[in-house]
Design a protein around this motif. Structure first.
Motif, mmCIF file in Angstrom:
data_model
loop_
_atom_site.group_PDB
_atom_site.id
_atom_site.type_symbol
_atom_site.label_atom_id
_atom_site.label_comp_id
_atom_site.label_asym_id
_atom_site.label_seq_id
_atom_site.Cartn_x
_atom_site.Cartn_y
_atom_site.Cartn_z
ATOM 1 N N ASN A 18 -53.441 30.208 33.360
ATOM 2 C CA ASN A 18 -53.706 31.435 34.101
ATOM 3 C C ASN A 18 -54.477 32.338 33.135
ATOM 4 O O ASN A 18 -53.892 33.050 32.328
ATOM 5 C CB ASN A 18 -52.396 32.077 34.551
ATOM 6 C CG ASN A 18 -52.611 33.262 35.449
ATOM 7 O OD1 ASN A 18 -53.725 33.745 35.614
ATOM 8 N ND2 ASN A 18 -51.534 33.754 36.024
ATOM 9 N N ASP A 54 -53.878 34.109 41.144
ATOM 10 C CA ASP A 54 -53.103 34.951 42.054
ATOM 11 C C ASP A 54 -51.688 34.427 42.297
ATOM 12 O O ASP A 54 -51.163 34.528 43.402
ATOM 13 C CB ASP A 54 -53.817 35.121 43.403
ATOM 14 C CG ASP A 54 -55.130 35.858 43.255
ATOM 15 O OD1 ASP A 54 -55.246 36.654 42.309
ATOM 16 O OD2 ASP A 54 -56.036 35.623 44.085
ATOM 17 N N THR A 55 -51.053 33.861 41.282
ATOM 18 C CA THR A 55 -49.673 33.418 41.431
ATOM 19 C C THR A 55 -48.732 34.431 40.793
ATOM 20 O O THR A 55 -49.118 35.179 39.897
ATOM 21 C CB THR A 55 -49.442 32.052 40.765
ATOM 22 O OG1 THR A 55 -49.781 32.147 39.391
ATOM 23 C CG2 THR A 55 -50.261 30.974 41.418
ATOM 24 N N TYR A 56 -47.515 34.453 41.287
ATOM 25 C CA TYR A 56 -46.480 35.300 40.714
ATOM 26 C C TYR A 56 -45.134 34.652 40.990
ATOM 27 O O TYR A 56 -45.023 33.742 41.808
ATOM 28 C CB TYR A 56 -46.531 36.715 41.293
ATOM 29 C CG TYR A 56 -46.246 36.796 42.765
ATOM 30 C CD1 TYR A 56 -44.983 37.122 43.228
ATOM 31 C CD2 TYR A 56 -47.240 36.534 43.704
ATOM 32 C CE1 TYR A 56 -44.711 37.192 44.579
ATOM 33 C CE2 TYR A 56 -46.979 36.596 45.057
ATOM 34 C CZ TYR A 56 -45.714 36.928 45.486
ATOM 35 O OH TYR A 56 -45.458 36.989 46.826
#
Length: 160
Positions: A18, A54-56
């Motif tokens: 990321n 756009d990961t969380y």
């Protein structure tokens, strides 16, 4: 993270990073978590067909989940191929999850995936970090430091 763990990450054939995370956040604490995957998902990750854009991570009912992780469908998968952007469970100890849950209740803190890699036993692992968001001037400072380091590296190559 000790040196032995860092060596394993460098030797891993798959390293999905990321890249925006270090620009957007300050890392407070880092953890390594296992990922619960289906058969075609692990095959796609071993081919490097995944993305952390756009990961969380979020905590739901005492379990840690990663949201927005994109794993492309396996090319040779049949009718039972997986969904691309489904929520995936992460494996941490209850104590670590409780610590993350209490920290994320404070404003400005979040959990962000940093790296997906394959360990020496062939299992997919994810490095996650408890992060605090950067302000605009912090981001400018990060860019300036990166540029200065690049110029110093160029100067060192000239003198060698």
């Amino acid at each position: 993270m000790n040196k032995q763990e860092q060596e394993l990450r460098k030797k891993s054939p798959v390293q999905i990073k990321n890249k925006k995370a270090s620009f957007e956040y300050f890392f407070i604490e880092e953890y390594t978590a296992g990922i619960v995957l289906t058969g075609t998902e692990i095959k796609s990750i071993r081919l490097g067909k995944a993305s952390l854009v756009d990961t969380y991570c979020t905590i739901i009912n005492g379990e840690l989940w990663v949201k927005g992780m994109n794993i492309s469908p396996y090319f040779y998968g049949s009718y039972n191929n997986h969904e691309m952007k489904r929520d995936r469970k992460l494996l941490l100890t209850k104590r670590e999850i409780a610590k993350l849950a209490s920290a994320t209740k404070q404003t400005g803190y979040t959990i962000v995936p940093l790296l997906v890699f394959i360990d020496d036993k062939g299992r997919a692992k994810m490095d996650i970090a408890l992060c605090k968001g950067k302000k605009e001037f912090d981001k400018r400072q990060t860019l300036k430091e990166k540029e200065d380091k690049r110029e110093m590296d160029r100067a060192m190559k000239v003198y060698k």
